[in-house]
Write a protein that holds these residues in place. Structure first.
Motif, PDB file in Angstrom:
ATOM      1  N   VAL A  12       0.832  -1.004   0.045  1.00  0.00           N
ATOM      2  CA  VAL A  12       0.017   0.095  -0.019  1.00  0.00           C
ATOM      3  C   VAL A  12       1.042   1.315   0.132  1.00  0.00           C
ATOM      4  N   GLU A  13       0.384   2.263  -0.942  1.00  0.00           N
ATOM      5  CA  GLU A  13       1.077   3.685  -0.502  1.00  0.00           C
ATOM      6  C   GLU A  13       0.289   4.489   0.352  1.00  0.00           C
ATOM      7  N   TYR A  14       1.230   5.286   1.080  1.00  0.00           N
ATOM      8  CA  TYR A  14       0.432   6.111   2.158  1.00  0.00           C
ATOM      9  C   TYR A  14       1.302   7.416   2.316  1.00  0.00           C
ATOM     10  N   LYS A  15       0.994   8.478   2.243  1.00  0.00           N
ATOM     11  CA  LYS A  15       1.515   9.620   2.419  1.00  0.00           C
ATOM     12  C   LYS A  15       2.834   9.574   1.640  1.00  0.00           C
ATOM     13  N   GLY A  16       2.956   9.064   0.436  1.00  0.00           N
ATOM     14  CA  GLY A  16       4.212   9.225  -0.412  1.00  0.00           C
ATOM     15  C   GLY A  16       5.073   8.155  -0.001  1.00  0.00           C
ATOM     16  N   GLN A  17       4.893   6.988   0.862  1.00  0.00           N
ATOM     17  CA  GLN A  17       5.673   5.995   1.067  1.00  0.00           C
ATOM     18  C   GLN A  17       4.873   4.810   0.624  1.00  0.00           C
ATOM     19  N   TRP A  18       5.762   3.829   0.551  1.00  0.00           N
ATOM     20  CA  TRP A  18       5.117   2.285   0.021  1.00  0.00           C
ATOM     21  C   TRP A  18       5.392   1.525   1.169  1.00  0.00           C
ATOM     22  N   PHE A  19       4.557   0.615   1.629  1.00  0.00           N
ATOM     23  CA  PHE A  19       4.497  -0.307   2.836  1.00  0.00           C
ATOM     24  C   PHE A  19       4.378  -1.695   2.271  1.00  0.00           C
ATOM     25  N   LEU A  20       5.153  -2.656   3.074  1.00  0.00           N
ATOM     26  CA  LEU A  20       4.709  -4.026   2.890  1.00  0.00           C
ATOM     27  C   LEU A  20       3.894  -4.451   4.437  1.00  0.00           C
ATOM     28  N   PHE A  21       2.683  -4.702   4.305  1.00  0.00           N
ATOM     29  CA  PHE A  21       2.225  -5.643   5.370  1.00  0.00           C
ATOM     30  C   PHE A  21       2.356  -6.977   5.143  1.00  0.00           C
ATOM     31  N   TYR A  22       2.798  -7.631   6.194  1.00  0.00           N
ATOM     32  CA  TYR A  22       2.893  -9.286   5.985  1.00  0.00           C
ATOM     33  C   TYR A  22       2.857  -9.641   7.651  1.00  0.00           C
ATOM     34  N   HIS A  23       3.138 -11.250   7.715  1.00  0.00           N
ATOM     35  CA  HIS A  23       3.039 -11.530   8.996  1.00  0.00           C
ATOM     36  C   HIS A  23       4.106 -12.433   9.505  1.00  0.00           C
ATOM     37  N   HIS A  24       4.302 -12.815  10.576  1.00  0.00           N
ATOM     38  CA  HIS A  24       5.226 -13.660  11.449  1.00  0.00           C
ATOM     39  C   HIS A  24       4.769 -14.221  12.627  1.00  0.00           C
ATOM     40  N   ASN A  25       5.288 -15.313  13.056  1.00  0.00           N
ATOM     41  CA  ASN A  25       4.795 -15.903  14.474  1.00  0.00           C
ATOM     42  C   ASN A  25       5.465 -15.192  15.624  1.00  0.00           C
ATOM     43  N   ASP A  26       5.643 -13.855  15.653  1.00  0.00           N
ATOM     44  CA  ASP A  26       6.437 -13.230  16.624  1.00  0.00           C
ATOM     45  C   ASP A  26       5.917 -13.850  18.232  1.00  0.00           C
ATOM     46  N   LEU A  27       4.591 -13.671  18.184  1.00  0.00           N
ATOM     47  CA  LEU A  27       4.257 -13.944  19.744  1.00  0.00           C
ATOM     48  C   LEU A  27       3.972 -15.462  19.999  1.00  0.00           C
ATOM     49  N   SER A  64       4.851 -17.481  29.853  1.00  0.00           N
ATOM     50  CA  SER A  64       3.769 -18.030  30.185  1.00  0.00           C
ATOM     51  C   SER A  64       2.462 -16.994  29.799  1.00  0.00           C
ATOM     52  N   ASN A  65       2.956 -15.668  29.474  1.00  0.00           N
ATOM     53  CA  ASN A  65       2.072 -14.788  28.770  1.00  0.00           C
ATOM     54  C   ASN A  65       2.742 -13.884  27.865  1.00  0.00           C
ATOM     55  N   ARG A  66       3.193 -14.309  26.512  1.00  0.00           N
ATOM     56  CA  ARG A  66       3.792 -13.813  25.802  1.00  0.00           C
ATOM     57  C   ARG A  66       3.211 -12.247  25.036  1.00  0.00           C
ATOM     58  N   PHE A  67       1.820 -12.116  25.428  1.00  0.00           N
ATOM     59  CA  PHE A  67       1.239 -11.047  25.017  1.00  0.00           C
ATOM     60  C   PHE A  67       1.960  -9.781  25.815  1.00  0.00           C
ATOM     61  N   LEU A  68       2.619  -9.933  26.906  1.00  0.00           N
ATOM     62  CA  LEU A  68       3.181  -8.846  27.860  1.00  0.00           C
ATOM     63  C   LEU A  68       4.542  -8.505  27.063  1.00  0.00           C
ATOM     64  N   GLY A  69       4.821  -9.067  26.050  1.00  0.00           N
ATOM     65  CA  GLY A  69       6.038  -8.480  25.229  1.00  0.00           C
ATOM     66  C   GLY A  69       7.341  -8.851  25.523  1.00  0.00           C
ATOM     67  N   TRP A  70       8.319  -7.932  25.354  1.00  0.00           N
ATOM     68  CA  TRP A  70       9.978  -8.288  25.357  1.00  0.00           C
ATOM     69  C   TRP A  70      10.715  -7.603  26.416  1.00  0.00           C
ATOM     70  N   LYS A  71      11.722  -8.109  26.432  1.00  0.00           N
ATOM     71  CA  LYS A  71      12.827  -7.184  27.258  1.00  0.00           C
ATOM     72  C   LYS A  71      14.034  -7.283  26.470  1.00  0.00           C
ATOM     73  N   THR A  72      14.905  -6.261  26.757  1.00  0.00           N
ATOM     74  CA  THR A  72      16.175  -6.175  26.301  1.00  0.00           C
ATOM     75  C   THR A  72      17.256  -6.709  27.256  1.00  0.00           C
ATOM     76  N   GLU A  73      17.932  -7.373  27.090  1.00  0.00           N
ATOM     77  CA  GLU A  73      19.224  -8.011  28.216  1.00  0.00           C
ATOM     78  C   GLU A  73      20.331  -7.527  27.684  1.00  0.00           C
ATOM     79  N   LEU A  74      21.134  -6.590  28.277  1.00  0.00           N
ATOM     80  CA  LEU A  74      22.475  -5.919  28.356  1.00  0.00           C
ATOM     81  C   LEU A  74      23.273  -6.778  29.259  1.00  0.00           C
TER      82      LEU A  74
END
Ligand code: FUB
Length: 448
Positions: free
Chosen positions: A268-283, A346-356
């Motif tokens: 899709v083109e939006y405000k002069g930029q093209w974008f690809l929408f797609y999916h992955h099994n992140d969660l 046990s609840n991946r909808f809570l998201g991620w953390k960055t481990e330094l």
């Protein structure tokens, strides 16, 4: 977006309860599974119509397979904040659908004469003598509904993954998958075929589905997921007529490096930029039938060919500095010293953390909008058993230290605040690094 109440302790010792909001970039939606995104621009916003994967439950869906009972629609003006408009069509409310099928696969939506036509595949009720996937239409006066399903599926069509393209001359075309890839003209009413089905020829051999056609500069791009090796990758072919013939051109996105079997997309083109929408099994890293939608920028070469899109976690859109900046959705990360993990497996909808994990470990996160009025402090939600110091730096457009934040020793997540080292406004690419002590795990940072 996910909202929850959290108990927190500010480094100075206060105990607070406050609502936290997570604003991750890729995936776009983090409070439910979403797949097969068709993005459309309606009324100056991007609307995304995805499938809605849900976990199989006893008696609901087939174990180990896709399971979907309904569709939501999401919209956004800035590609950062996504508004969930709720359920627009359900297997229980489509008159001809098998309400026990849990197979509401990839949909599409187009606008014609002020009406919104939502196309979806789902199995018809067997007792009505129909087998296989029918393609239904639901009609609304607004892109977010309410949508009213037509009493019957489109006659003469059996298959999945409908996609509709309306050409400049007003002729609409329906594309779908199943026993090859098909195209037919649609009547003005958008609910009946106006021509015989025609098979799209000359594409690479192997399984293909998820057709999506768009036009740019008079070139018709026929795009689709294809199994060239073991799993799907996104490819495209071009032609000078919406019904083809199309000539294979190349790959838009390679196979998932972590093995998600499907990919499904829209352009899709939006405000002069093209974008690809797609999916992955992140969660759902261990089950690739529970997927999540993503977006990345897409670019054309001067000759009209599509530059391969490399998937990112950062995604698209500016991140306002006053929100929780999920640096785990990084632009780049030092793989020798930093890592990403779920906050709670046990609840991946809570998201991620960055481990330094060691001194010098860093993560970079681009395009943070510190606004016109420079914020005064940085707030970091982090945990560190041994304590440590992190630095937030800008490496563009003005390079330099923004803030140094002490993370006190603690076995629980706490908020630590530190004044900014200088007045900083505008859009910045941030680098967050561990300069002393650690390991430190960071949930998010925010500017105030
Ligand atoms: O979501 C179910 C199916 O998986 C879609 O219809 C295909 O395109 C694939 O993504």
């Amino acid at each position: 977006m996910m909202k929850m109440r959290l108990a927190v302790r500010i480094a100075m010792g206060w105990i607070l309860l406050f609502p936290a909001v997570s604003w991750p970039q890729n995936p776009l939606i983090t409070d439910q599974f979403t797949a097969d995104p068709t993005a459309r621009v309606f009324q100056g916003k991007v609307f995304v119509y995805p499938s809605h994967d849900i976990p199989v439950e006893p008696g609901k869906g087939r174990p180990g397979w896709f399971c979907m009972a309904d569709y939501h629609v999401f919209s956004s003006e800035n590609l950062t904040d996504w508004n969930d408009h709720g359920v627009i069509v359900s297997q229980n409310t489509v008159p001809w659908a098998d309400s026990a099928a849990y197979s509401m696969w990839a949909p599409d939506c187009v606008e014609r004469n002020g009406k919104y036509f939502f196309y979806f595949p789902t199995p018809a009720r067997v007792k009505e003598g129909r087998f296989g996937m029918g393609i239904g239409v639901a009609v609304a006066d607004s892109p977010s509904g309410p949508f009213t399903p037509e009493p019957e599926p489109i006659k003469g069509v059996s298959g999945i993954d409908p996609n509709v393209f309306i050409d400049k001359d007003g002729q609409a075309y329906l594309y779908w998958a199943g026993r090859g890839m098909s195209v037919a003209k649609l009547k003005e009413n958008m609910t009946e075929l106006a021509s015989e089905r025609q098979e799209i020829q000359d594409l690479p051999k192997g399984m293909k589905e998820g057709p999506f056609l768009f036009e740019r500069n008079g070139v018709y791009y026929f795009t689709y997921p294809h199994v060239e090796n073991k799993i799907e990758r996104l490819e495209y072919a071009v032609g000078d007529n919406p019904m083809g013939p199309f000539t294979f051109k190349g790959v838009i996105m390679d196979e998932s490096p972590t093995g998600c079997w499907t990919n499904h997309h829209s352009v899709v083109e939006y405000k002069g930029q093209w974008f690809l929408f797609y999916h992955h099994n992140d969660l759902s890293p261990h089950f690739d039938k529970n997927r999540s939608i993503r977006a990345d920028s897409l670019f054309f070469e001067p000759d009209g060919s599509i530059r391969k899109v490399i998937p990112t976690l950062r995604g698209v859109g500016l991140t306002p500095a006053g929100r929780e900046i999920q640096i785990d959705r990084y632009t780049a990360l030092d793989t020798s010293g930093a890592a990403i993990a779920f906050l709670d497996t046990s609840n991946r909808f809570l998201g991620w953390k960055t481990e330094l994990n060691k001194t010098g470990a860093w993560v970079r996160y681009n395009s943070v909008d510190l606004g016109p009025a420079a914020p005064k402090s940085a707030l970091v939600r982090a945990v560190s058993e041994s304590g440590g110091t992190i630095e937030i730096r800008s490496f563009g457009p003005e390079k330099g230290l923004i803030s140094r934040v002490e993370i006190p020793k603690s076995g629980e997540w706490i908020l630590s605040r530190s004044a900014l080292a200088r007045k900083t406004s505008g859009i910045h690419n941030l680098c967050v690094s561990l300069i002393q002590g650690g390991p430190v795990s960071v949930d998010w940072i925010r500017f105030e």
